[in-house]
Scaffold this motif. Structure first.
Motif, PDB file in Angstrom:
ATOM      1  N   PHE A  39     -27.130  54.155  40.069  1.00 46.10           N
ATOM      2  CA  PHE A  39     -25.913  53.797  41.015  1.00 46.10           C
ATOM      3  C   PHE A  39     -25.079  52.743  40.155  1.00 46.10           C
ATOM      4  N   LEU A  40     -25.658  51.731  39.573  1.00 46.22           N
ATOM      5  CA  LEU A  40     -24.962  50.890  38.735  1.00 46.22           C
ATOM      6  C   LEU A  40     -24.408  51.417  37.536  1.00 46.22           C
ATOM      7  N   GLY A  41     -24.879  52.281  36.942  1.00 50.90           N
ATOM      8  CA  GLY A  41     -24.341  53.182  35.920  1.00 50.90           C
ATOM      9  C   GLY A  41     -23.108  53.882  36.246  1.00 50.90           C
ATOM     10  N   LEU A  42     -22.941  54.373  37.307  1.00 46.59           N
ATOM     11  CA  LEU A  42     -21.637  54.919  37.664  1.00 46.59           C
ATOM     12  C   LEU A  42     -20.595  54.055  37.840  1.00 46.59           C
ATOM     13  N   TRP A  43     -20.860  52.726  37.898  1.00 48.17           N
ATOM     14  CA  TRP A  43     -19.589  51.723  37.904  1.00 48.17           C
ATOM     15  C   TRP A  43     -18.905  51.704  36.718  1.00 48.17           C
ATOM     16  N   ALA A  44     -19.359  51.823  35.493  1.00 42.03           N
ATOM     17  CA  ALA A  44     -18.815  51.691  34.416  1.00 42.03           C
ATOM     18  C   ALA A  44     -17.530  52.941  34.217  1.00 42.03           C
ATOM     19  N   PRO A  45     -17.791  54.360  34.188  1.00 41.94           N
ATOM     20  CA  PRO A  45     -16.773  55.088  34.424  1.00 41.94           C
ATOM     21  C   PRO A  45     -15.756  55.021  35.628  1.00 41.94           C
ATOM     22  N   THR A  46     -16.317  54.782  36.700  1.00 41.01           N
ATOM     23  CA  THR A  46     -15.176  54.437  37.725  1.00 41.01           C
ATOM     24  C   THR A  46     -14.229  53.349  37.187  1.00 41.01           C
ATOM     25  N   LEU A  47     -14.872  52.240  36.828  1.00 50.05           N
ATOM     26  CA  LEU A  47     -13.984  51.105  36.374  1.00 50.05           C
ATOM     27  C   LEU A  47     -12.939  51.551  35.539  1.00 50.05           C
ATOM     28  N   LEU A  48     -13.546  52.273  34.288  1.00 46.05           N
ATOM     29  CA  LEU A  48     -12.723  52.688  33.348  1.00 46.05           C
ATOM     30  C   LEU A  48     -11.420  53.621  33.908  1.00 46.05           C
ATOM     31  N   GLY A  49     -12.006  54.703  34.755  1.00 50.33           N
ATOM     32  CA  GLY A  49     -10.849  55.407  35.458  1.00 50.33           C
ATOM     33  C   GLY A  49      -9.761  54.524  36.407  1.00 50.33           C
ATOM     34  N   VAL A  50     -10.129  53.683  36.938  1.00 50.24           N
ATOM     35  CA  VAL A  50      -9.377  52.827  37.821  1.00 50.24           C
ATOM     36  C   VAL A  50      -8.285  52.258  36.729  1.00 50.24           C
ATOM     37  N   ILE A  51      -8.815  51.468  35.598  1.00 48.73           N
ATOM     38  CA  ILE A  51      -7.829  51.119  34.915  1.00 48.73           C
ATOM     39  C   ILE A  51      -6.759  51.912  34.192  1.00 48.73           C
ATOM     40  N   ILE A  52      -7.370  53.208  33.809  1.00 49.25           N
ATOM     41  CA  ILE A  52      -6.508  54.047  33.329  1.00 49.25           C
ATOM     42  C   ILE A  52      -5.417  54.457  34.207  1.00 49.25           C
ATOM     43  N   TYR A  53      -5.895  54.758  35.405  1.00 47.29           N
ATOM     44  CA  TYR A  53      -4.962  55.023  36.532  1.00 47.29           C
ATOM     45  C   TYR A  53      -3.909  53.986  36.679  1.00 47.29           C
ATOM     46  N   ILE A  54      -4.334  52.698  36.829  1.00 49.17           N
ATOM     47  CA  ILE A  54      -3.411  51.466  36.971  1.00 49.17           C
ATOM     48  C   ILE A  54      -2.556  51.655  35.758  1.00 49.17           C
ATOM     49  N   LYS A  55      -2.797  51.877  34.654  1.00 48.28           N
ATOM     50  CA  LYS A  55      -1.870  51.811  33.222  1.00 48.28           C
ATOM     51  C   LYS A  55      -0.930  52.953  33.562  1.00 48.28           C
ATOM     52  N   LEU A  56      -1.289  54.192  33.873  1.00 43.38           N
ATOM     53  CA  LEU A  56      -0.407  55.296  34.069  1.00 43.38           C
ATOM     54  C   LEU A  56       0.674  55.089  35.073  1.00 43.38           C
ATOM     55  N   ILE A  57       0.140  54.356  36.121  1.00 44.24           N
ATOM     56  CA  ILE A  57       1.196  54.089  37.230  1.00 44.24           C
ATOM     57  C   ILE A  57       2.196  53.110  36.811  1.00 44.24           C
ATOM     58  N   SER A  58       1.662  52.137  36.010  1.00 41.80           N
ATOM     59  CA  SER A  58       2.621  51.154  35.330  1.00 41.80           C
ATOM     60  C   SER A  58       3.692  51.492  34.410  1.00 41.80           C
ATOM     61  N   ARG A  59       3.090  52.715  33.624  1.00 37.91           N
ATOM     62  CA  ARG A  59       3.949  53.242  32.611  1.00 37.91           C
ATOM     63  C   ARG A  59       5.082  54.073  33.389  1.00 37.91           C
ATOM     64  N   GLU A  60       4.491  54.741  34.248  1.00 41.45           N
ATOM     65  CA  GLU A  60       5.621  55.662  35.153  1.00 41.45           C
ATOM     66  C   GLU A  60       6.589  55.020  35.725  1.00 41.45           C
ATOM     67  N   ARG A  61       6.440  53.739  36.151  1.00 35.85           N
ATOM     68  CA  ARG A  61       7.341  52.893  36.860  1.00 35.85           C
ATOM     69  C   ARG A  61       8.565  52.418  35.795  1.00 35.85           C
ATOM     70  N   ARG A  62       8.105  52.465  34.604  1.00 35.55           N
ATOM     71  CA  ARG A  62       9.158  52.136  33.511  1.00 35.55           C
ATOM     72  C   ARG A  62      10.166  53.013  33.216  1.00 35.55           C
TER      73      ARG A  62
END
Length: 62
Positions: A39-62
């Motif tokens: 359960f705890l091991g699944l949080w690392a890829p989830t956290l990285l995925g959320v960070i990547i998603y946020i970065k993609l959304i912020s780049r798209e708005r520019r």
């Protein structure tokens, strides 16, 4: 120090947090708490995925 400047302080801290999560998950898994470790091991890829998603959304708005 050059790695921190290249990645940025926030990205470096998130990467460090993911490494810490993976280490704790491995410890839990190997000491017998297999479900907690998975359960705890699944949080690392989830956290990285959320960070990547946020970065993609912020780049798209520019």
């Amino acid at each position: 120090m050059r790695l921190i400047q290249k990645l940025g302080i926030l990205n470096f801290l998130v990467l460090l947090l993911c490494v810490l999560i993976i280490l704790v998950a491995e410890y839990l898994f190997l000491t017998g708490n297999k479900l907690h470790g998975i359960f705890l091991g699944l949080w690392a890829p989830t956290l990285l995925g959320v960070i990547i998603y946020i970065k993609l959304i912020s780049r798209e708005r520019r």
